[in-house]
Write a protein that holds these residues in place. Structure first.
Motif, short mmCIF file in Angstrom:
data_model
loop_
_atom_site.label_atom_id
_atom_site.label_comp_id
_atom_site.label_asym_id
_atom_site.label_seq_id
_atom_site.Cartn_x
_atom_site.Cartn_y
_atom_site.Cartn_z
N PRO A 1 53.07 75.04 12.64
CA PRO A 1 53.28 73.63 12.97
C PRO A 1 52.15 72.76 12.43
O PRO A 1 50.98 73.14 12.50
CB PRO A 1 53.31 73.62 14.50
N ALA A 2 52.49 71.61 11.91
CA ALA A 2 51.48 70.71 11.38
C ALA A 2 52.00 69.28 11.42
O ALA A 2 53.19 69.04 11.22
CB ALA A 2 51.13 71.09 9.94
N ARG A 3 51.12 68.34 11.69
CA ARG A 3 51.45 66.94 11.52
C ARG A 3 51.58 66.71 10.02
O ARG A 3 50.64 66.98 9.26
CB ARG A 3 50.36 66.05 12.11
N THR A 4 52.73 66.21 9.59
CA THR A 4 53.02 66.18 8.15
C THR A 4 53.46 64.79 7.70
O THR A 4 54.26 64.14 8.36
CB THR A 4 54.14 67.19 7.81
N VAL A 5 52.91 64.36 6.58
CA VAL A 5 53.31 63.11 5.93
C VAL A 5 53.63 63.43 4.48
O VAL A 5 52.83 64.04 3.78
CB VAL A 5 52.20 62.05 5.98
N LEU A 6 54.83 63.03 4.03
CA LEU A 6 55.24 63.22 2.64
C LEU A 6 55.34 61.86 1.98
O LEU A 6 56.18 61.04 2.34
CB LEU A 6 56.59 63.94 2.56
N LEU A 7 54.46 61.60 1.03
CA LEU A 7 54.46 60.33 0.32
C LEU A 7 54.97 60.55 -1.10
O LEU A 7 54.44 61.40 -1.83
CB LEU A 7 53.05 59.74 0.28
N ASN A 8 56.00 59.80 -1.47
CA ASN A 8 56.65 60.00 -2.76
C ASN A 8 57.31 58.69 -3.19
O ASN A 8 56.99 57.62 -2.64
CB ASN A 8 57.66 61.14 -2.66
N CYS A 9 58.24 58.78 -4.14
CA CYS A 9 58.88 57.58 -4.68
C CYS A 9 60.16 57.20 -3.94
O CYS A 9 60.88 56.29 -4.39
CB CYS A 9 59.17 57.77 -6.17
N GLY A 10 60.46 57.88 -2.86
CA GLY A 10 61.59 57.51 -2.03
C GLY A 10 62.93 58.01 -2.54
O GLY A 10 63.01 58.84 -3.44
N GLU A 11 64.00 57.50 -1.94
CA GLU A 11 65.35 57.96 -2.22
C GLU A 11 66.03 57.19 -3.36
O GLU A 11 67.01 57.66 -3.93
CB GLU A 11 66.22 57.82 -0.95
N GLY A 12 65.55 56.02 -3.68
CA GLY A 12 66.22 55.20 -4.68
C GLY A 12 65.53 55.24 -6.03
O GLY A 12 64.75 56.15 -6.33
N PHE A 13 65.83 54.24 -6.86
CA PHE A 13 65.22 54.12 -8.18
C PHE A 13 63.99 53.23 -8.10
O PHE A 13 64.00 52.19 -7.44
CB PHE A 13 66.22 53.54 -9.18
N LEU B 1 50.86 55.19 -2.88
CA LEU B 1 50.45 56.37 -3.62
C LEU B 1 49.11 56.18 -4.33
O LEU B 1 48.67 57.09 -5.05
CB LEU B 1 51.52 56.76 -4.64
N ASP B 2 48.47 55.02 -4.16
CA ASP B 2 47.12 54.86 -4.70
C ASP B 2 46.11 55.34 -3.67
O ASP B 2 46.46 55.72 -2.55
CB ASP B 2 46.87 53.41 -5.11
N GLY B 3 44.84 55.37 -4.05
CA GLY B 3 43.81 55.91 -3.16
C GLY B 3 43.76 55.21 -1.81
O GLY B 3 43.69 55.86 -0.76
N ALA B 4 43.81 53.88 -1.83
CA ALA B 4 43.73 53.12 -0.58
C ALA B 4 44.94 53.39 0.30
O ALA B 4 44.81 53.56 1.53
CB ALA B 4 43.62 51.63 -0.89
N GLY B 5 46.13 53.43 -0.31
CA GLY B 5 47.34 53.69 0.47
C GLY B 5 47.36 55.08 1.08
O GLY B 5 47.76 55.26 2.24
N LEU B 6 46.92 56.05 0.32
CA LEU B 6 46.88 57.43 0.83
C LEU B 6 45.88 57.56 1.97
O LEU B 6 46.15 58.22 2.98
CB LEU B 6 46.51 58.39 -0.30
N ALA B 7 44.71 56.92 1.81
CA ALA B 7 43.71 56.98 2.88
C ALA B 7 44.23 56.33 4.15
O ALA B 7 44.03 56.84 5.27
CB ALA B 7 42.42 56.29 2.42
N LYS B 8 44.93 55.20 4.00
CA LYS B 8 45.50 54.51 5.17
C LYS B 8 46.51 55.40 5.89
O LYS B 8 46.50 55.50 7.12
CB LYS B 8 46.14 53.20 4.74
N LYS B 9 47.41 56.03 5.13
CA LYS B 9 48.42 56.91 5.73
C LYS B 9 47.76 58.10 6.41
O LYS B 9 48.21 58.56 7.48
CB LYS B 9 49.40 57.38 4.67
N ALA B 10 46.71 58.63 5.81
CA ALA B 10 46.00 59.76 6.41
C ALA B 10 45.39 59.37 7.75
O ALA B 10 45.47 60.13 8.74
CB ALA B 10 44.93 60.27 5.46
N LEU B 11 44.79 58.20 7.80
CA LEU B 11 44.20 57.73 9.06
C LEU B 11 45.28 57.52 10.12
O LEU B 11 45.07 57.81 11.30
CB LEU B 11 43.43 56.43 8.83
#
Length: 224
Positions: A181-193, A208-218
């Motif tokens: 078990p793990a707290r999980t976040v998947l960041l990607n380009c989504g379901e659309g185009f 998906l940039d450094g700032a956005g990834l750091a924010k999601k991690a926090l």
């Protein structure tokens, strides 16, 4: 797709596919974003997929694909130059670029530069992020990720790929099967185009940039 199945994979032929414009291709437009290839190529039996993150690694992986691999193999690389990461991942399927104990950050290809930037930003917030770089996407070998998540209990996977069939989904499934078990976040380009736009702006909008990834991690750590 039929050619890959019928003319290459069924016969087990050693064909090296060079997949250009892997990930977001910026101003080339929505028709040229390479965000579906890892999903459909991974469905081909016997296919191996490598994803370099630097020029030196591209040279090494191409040489390895031509001289060492049997059967079909794809080497996917982006449009444009390289980032701050200039190393090579060696011959293994993955490597740890940064050690940490609070969260596991996983990525591959050019996105590893954004993940390393996020890890640095997180360090400024008192968060020690462990960074796992995937060299081989298929067959997926999750051993290092599993070892890291057993320590951190939290996983964030960042990739310039569509959500369906992405590496993040496959890693999450492997952790579930392993009973981890793990707290999980998947960041990607989504379901659309993904629309037309500069790559830096698109990554910002997709977190998906450094700032956005750091924010999601926090956020997933409850510190956002």
């Amino acid at each position: 797709y039929d050619m890959l199945i019928h003319d290459v994979a069924i016969q087990g032929l050693h064909v090296v596919l060079c997949v250009d414009r892997a990930g977001l291709s910026g101003e080339d437009g929505e028709t040229h974003h390479g965000v579906f290839d890892t999903a459909y190529l991974s469905s081909v039996p016997g296919m191996k997929i490598y994803c370099p993150a630097s020029f030196e690694e591209l040279r090494a992986m191409l040489r390895y694909a031509v001289e060492k691999v049997r059967g079909p193999v794809a080497v996917r690389y982006p449009r444009g130059g390289e980032g701050k990461y200039l190393g090579t991942g060696g011959d293994g399927p993955a490597e740890i670029l940064r050690w940490g104990s609070d969260i596991t950050l996983v990525s591959y290809g050019m996105s590893i530069n954004d993940v390393l930037e996020a890890a640095q930003l997180l360090e400024g917030q008192g968060v020690q992020a462990e960074v796992v770089k995937l060299n081989q996407l298929t067959p997926l070998v999750p051993d290092l990720v599993e070892l890291s998540v057993r320590k951190t209990g939290t996983l964030l996977v960042a990739e310039e790929q569509a959500a369906r069939g992405g590496v993040g989904q496959r890693l999450a499934a492997r952790l579930e099967i392993a009973g981890l078990p793990a707290r999980t976040v998947l960041l990607n380009c989504g379901e659309g185009f993904v629309p037309h736009g500069a790559a830096a702006l698109l990554k910002r909008d997709l977190s998906l940039d450094g700032a956005g990834l750091a924010k999601k991690a926090l956020e997933v750590l409850g510190r956002g």
